[in-house]
Scaffold this motif. Structure first.
Motif, PDB file in Angstrom:
ATOM      1  N   ILE A 133       0.855  -1.178   0.000  1.00  0.00           N
ATOM      2  CA  ILE A 133       0.000   0.000   0.000  1.00  0.00           C
ATOM      3  C   ILE A 133       0.896   1.233   0.000  1.00  0.00           C
ATOM      4  CG2 ILE A 133      -1.919  -1.112   1.198  1.00  0.00           C
ATOM      5  CD1 ILE A 133      -0.949   0.223   3.786  1.00  0.00           C
ATOM      6  N   THR A 134       0.331   2.359  -0.386  1.00  0.00           N
ATOM      7  CA  THR A 134       1.064   3.625  -0.387  1.00  0.00           C
ATOM      8  C   THR A 134       0.415   4.570   0.609  1.00  0.00           C
ATOM      9  OG1 THR A 134       1.611   3.347  -2.733  1.00  0.00           O
ATOM     10  CG2 THR A 134       1.866   5.557  -1.802  1.00  0.00           C
ATOM     11  N   ILE A 135       1.241   5.195   1.442  1.00  0.00           N
ATOM     12  CA  ILE A 135       0.736   6.143   2.444  1.00  0.00           C
ATOM     13  C   ILE A 135       1.232   7.544   2.120  1.00  0.00           C
ATOM     14  CG2 ILE A 135       0.560   4.399   4.242  1.00  0.00           C
ATOM     15  CD1 ILE A 135       3.189   5.421   5.399  1.00  0.00           C
ATOM     16  N   ASN A 136       0.571   8.546   2.684  1.00  0.00           N
ATOM     17  CA  ASN A 136       0.857   9.938   2.323  1.00  0.00           C
ATOM     18  C   ASN A 136       1.900  10.606   3.218  1.00  0.00           C
ATOM     19  OD1 ASN A 136      -0.659  10.110   4.645  1.00  0.00           O
ATOM     20  ND2 ASN A 136      -1.891  11.854   3.971  1.00  0.00           N
ATOM     21  N   GLU A 146      11.925   0.220   6.863  1.00  0.00           N
ATOM     22  CA  GLU A 146      11.890  -0.809   7.898  1.00  0.00           C
ATOM     23  C   GLU A 146      11.221  -0.345   9.193  1.00  0.00           C
ATOM     24  OE1 GLU A 146      15.884  -2.258   8.315  1.00  0.00           O
ATOM     25  OE2 GLU A 146      15.731  -3.488   6.507  1.00  0.00           O
ATOM     26  N   MET A 147      10.362   0.679   9.076  1.00  0.00           N
ATOM     27  CA  MET A 147       9.515   1.045  10.205  1.00  0.00           C
ATOM     28  C   MET A 147       8.251   0.194  10.164  1.00  0.00           C
ATOM     29  SD  MET A 147       9.624   5.192  10.665  1.00  0.00           S
ATOM     30  CE  MET A 147      10.954   5.981  11.576  1.00  0.00           C
ATOM     31  N   ALA A 148       7.811  -0.281  11.309  1.00  0.00           N
ATOM     32  CA  ALA A 148       6.599  -1.097  11.372  1.00  0.00           C
ATOM     33  C   ALA A 148       5.364  -0.216  11.223  1.00  0.00           C
ATOM     34  CB  ALA A 148       6.539  -1.862  12.684  1.00  0.00           C
ATOM     35  N   VAL A 149       4.315  -0.790  10.631  1.00  0.00           N
ATOM     36  CA  VAL A 149       3.069  -0.066  10.389  1.00  0.00           C
ATOM     37  C   VAL A 149       1.917  -0.896  10.942  1.00  0.00           C
ATOM     38  CG1 VAL A 149       1.548   0.931   8.635  1.00  0.00           C
ATOM     39  CG2 VAL A 149       4.026   0.995   8.321  1.00  0.00           C
ATOM     40  N   ARG A 150       0.975  -0.226  11.580  1.00  0.00           N
ATOM     41  CA  ARG A 150      -0.170  -0.906  12.153  1.00  0.00           C
ATOM     42  C   ARG A 150      -1.410  -0.034  12.058  1.00  0.00           C
ATOM     43  NH1 ARG A 150      -0.447  -1.886  18.290  1.00  0.00           N
ATOM     44  NH2 ARG A 150      -2.597  -2.216  17.611  1.00  0.00           N
ATOM     45  N   THR A 151      -2.538  -0.615  12.379  1.00  0.00           N
ATOM     46  CA  THR A 151      -3.769   0.134  12.595  1.00  0.00           C
ATOM     47  C   THR A 151      -4.120   0.019  14.068  1.00  0.00           C
ATOM     48  OG1 THR A 151      -5.205  -1.767  12.166  1.00  0.00           O
ATOM     49  CG2 THR A 151      -4.581  -0.424  10.265  1.00  0.00           C
ATOM     50  N   VAL A 152      -5.252   0.599  14.447  1.00  0.00           N
ATOM     51  CA  VAL A 152      -5.706   0.436  15.823  1.00  0.00           C
ATOM     52  C   VAL A 152      -5.968  -1.033  16.110  1.00  0.00           C
ATOM     53  CG1 VAL A 152      -7.539   1.026  17.454  1.00  0.00           C
ATOM     54  CG2 VAL A 152      -6.668   2.752  15.889  1.00  0.00           C
ATOM     55  N   ASP A 153      -6.374  -1.777  15.069  1.00  0.00           N
ATOM     56  CA  ASP A 153      -6.722  -3.188  15.263  1.00  0.00           C
ATOM     57  C   ASP A 153      -5.500  -4.073  15.405  1.00  0.00           C
ATOM     58  OD1 ASP A 153      -9.497  -2.681  15.039  1.00  0.00           O
ATOM     59  OD2 ASP A 153      -9.285  -2.567  12.864  1.00  0.00           O
ATOM     60  N   LEU A 155      -1.270  -5.324  13.516  1.00  0.00           N
ATOM     61  CA  LEU A 155      -0.101  -5.161  12.661  1.00  0.00           C
ATOM     62  C   LEU A 155      -0.490  -5.226  11.186  1.00  0.00           C
ATOM     63  CD1 LEU A 155       3.021  -4.921  12.611  1.00  0.00           C
ATOM     64  CD2 LEU A 155       3.087  -7.428  12.538  1.00  0.00           C
ATOM     65  N   VAL A 156       0.097  -4.335  10.396  1.00  0.00           N
ATOM     66  CA  VAL A 156      -0.179  -4.270   8.958  1.00  0.00           C
ATOM     67  C   VAL A 156       1.016  -4.706   8.134  1.00  0.00           C
ATOM     68  CG1 VAL A 156      -0.665  -2.710   7.029  1.00  0.00           C
ATOM     69  CG2 VAL A 156      -1.947  -2.498   9.156  1.00  0.00           C
ATOM     70  N   GLY A 157       2.184  -4.127   8.409  1.00  0.00           N
ATOM     71  CA  GLY A 157       3.343  -4.464   7.607  1.00  0.00           C
ATOM     72  C   GLY A 157       4.558  -3.646   7.963  1.00  0.00           C
ATOM     73  N   LEU A 158       5.412  -3.432   6.942  1.00  0.00           N
ATOM     74  CA  LEU A 158       6.692  -2.788   7.147  1.00  0.00           C
ATOM     75  C   LEU A 158       6.942  -1.801   6.010  1.00  0.00           C
ATOM     76  CD1 LEU A 158       9.008  -3.304   9.283  1.00  0.00           C
ATOM     77  CD2 LEU A 158      10.170  -4.578   7.479  1.00  0.00           C
ATOM     78  N   VAL A 159       7.482  -0.629   6.344  1.00  0.00           N
ATOM     79  CA  VAL A 159       7.831   0.351   5.311  1.00  0.00           C
ATOM     80  C   VAL A 159       8.986  -0.205   4.483  1.00  0.00           C
ATOM     81  CG1 VAL A 159       8.719   2.666   4.856  1.00  0.00           C
ATOM     82  CG2 VAL A 159       7.073   2.303   6.707  1.00  0.00           C
ATOM     83  N   THR A 166       5.672  10.389   0.117  1.00  0.00           N
ATOM     84  CA  THR A 166       4.922   9.138   0.212  1.00  0.00           C
ATOM     85  C   THR A 166       5.867   7.990   0.566  1.00  0.00           C
ATOM     86  OG1 THR A 166       5.173   8.665  -2.156  1.00  0.00           O
ATOM     87  CG2 THR A 166       3.196   9.891  -1.470  1.00  0.00           C
ATOM     88  N   SER A 167       5.262   6.885   0.993  1.00  0.00           N
ATOM     89  CA  SER A 167       6.044   5.691   1.318  1.00  0.00           C
ATOM     90  C   SER A 167       5.261   4.458   0.898  1.00  0.00           C
ATOM     91  CB  SER A 167       6.360   5.628   2.811  1.00  0.00           C
ATOM     92  OG  SER A 167       7.114   6.746   3.223  1.00  0.00           O
ATOM     93  N   THR A 168       6.009   3.392   0.625  1.00  0.00           N
ATOM     94  CA  THR A 168       5.399   2.111   0.276  1.00  0.00           C
ATOM     95  C   THR A 168       5.507   1.168   1.470  1.00  0.00           C
ATOM     96  OG1 THR A 168       5.999   2.364  -2.050  1.00  0.00           O
ATOM     97  CG2 THR A 168       5.460   0.146  -1.301  1.00  0.00           C
ATOM     98  N   VAL A 169       4.396   0.530   1.789  1.00  0.00           N
ATOM     99  CA  VAL A 169       4.341  -0.391   2.921  1.00  0.00           C
ATOM    100  C   VAL A 169       4.058  -1.794   2.385  1.00  0.00           C
ATOM    101  CG1 VAL A 169       3.176  -0.993   5.067  1.00  0.00           C
ATOM    102  CG2 VAL A 169       3.506   1.415   4.460  1.00  0.00           C
ATOM    103  N   THR A 170       4.941  -2.742   2.699  1.00  0.00           N
ATOM    104  CA  THR A 170       4.731  -4.136   2.333  1.00  0.00           C
ATOM    105  C   THR A 170       3.941  -4.823   3.444  1.00  0.00           C
ATOM    106  OG1 THR A 170       6.797  -4.198   1.079  1.00  0.00           O
ATOM    107  CG2 THR A 170       5.831  -6.309   1.718  1.00  0.00           C
TER     108      THR A 170
END
Length: 282
Positions: A133-136, A146-153, A155-159, A166-170
């Motif tokens: 996904i791409t974030i703003n 290599e920063m971790a990404v999550r939602t309130v719910d 874990l989502v992935g890794l930058v 912008t950044s791409t998250v795997t």
């Protein structure tokens, strides 16, 4: 010649005086007068009806134009009200979400001293072999690879890639630990701090799995799975999902658990990038 004109004027004046004297004080009209009055009234009525109809027509046109303008104004008012209502609902939902995010962030700060950068999801790949996904938010906002990404719910992935804005998250479903470029996600069971496993994604079954679980830590349905923070880039304590089922793994010495992800990957609209405090070297 002048006497003749004077004579005619006198005769006319006499006739006029006589006519006035004849008609003055009478209440009844003669038949010639009645005829002329009726004829004039008929002609007047005949002419008045079409003229009145035309006048009424143009007056109705004017009223119709006013009604049309009022109708257009009412439509605009209703449209504006609807738009304002939608905007209000969106603002209310956003305010609620931000309050939840703020509460979540403050609670996590107290627990783990992490910092969170809230980002909006602005794009996603349609490539089935590369789930990103791409974030703003980008390097200008402090995002690093290599920063971790999550939602309130959860874990989502890794930058994986960072640009200026912008950044791409795997996604974790594409972090293959068996690949040379893979990033293993080490996990543990909530309430079992000594347990350990590796998160993998099975393309065949389309499920998230926790493998290499020690036989002494047999998973139970409903167990919460969180990041362990050991030997990986993911900070500890991030919820990954819960156990749906489990089975015996390699040679009967380990277990494999099927995990139901906590994050809703099909409805990613807002995520948080986890900023872990840098450890100063002595």
């Amino acid at each position: 010649m002048r006497n003749k004109r004077l004579f005619i004027l006198m005769i006319g004046l006499i006739l006029f005086i006589a006519l006035m004297g004849f008609t003055l004080g009478r209440t009844r009209l003669t038949w010639p007068e009645k005829f002329l009055s009726d004829a004039f009234g008929t002609v007047q009525g005949t002419l008045y009806r079409p003229v009145g109809a035309v006048a009424d027509f143009f007056r109705d046109l004017g009223r119709l134009s006013d009604v049309y303008k009022e109708n257009e104004q009412l439509k605009q008012t209703v449209a504006q009200y609807t738009q304002d209502q939608i905007r209000f609902n969106l603002l209310e939902a956003e305010n609620k979400q931000l309050k939840e995010d703020l509460h979540f962030t403050e609670e996590q700060k107290k627990m783990d001293k992490y910092r969170y950068l809230v980002a909006q999801v602005v794009g996603s790949t349609s490539n089935p072999y590369e789930k990103t996904i791409t974030i703003n938010l980008g390097s200008r906002a402090g995002i690093k690879p290599e920063m971790a990404v999550r939602t309130v719910d959860g874990l989502v992935g890794l930058v994986s890639k960072v640009k200026t804005f912008t950044s791409t998250v795997t996604l974790i479903t594409d972090l293959d630990p068996s690949s040379s470029k893979g990033t293993p996600v080490s996990a543990t069971f909530l309430g079992k701090p000594e347990s350990f496993g590796i998160i993998e994604y099975d393309d065949v079954t389309g499920t998230l799995q926790m493998t290499k679980i020690d036989e002494r830590d047999k998973p139970a349905d409903g167990d919460k799975v969180i990041t362990s923070g050991i030997g990986s880039l993911f900070p500890k304590g991030i919820i990954i999902g819960e156990v749906k089922s489990s089975q015996v793994g390699d040679f009967g010495l380990t277990y494999t658990a099927i995990i139901k992800p906590a994050a809703k990957f099909d409805h990613l609209r807002e995520v948080m990038v986890i900023v872990v405090p840098e450890v100063k070297e002595p």
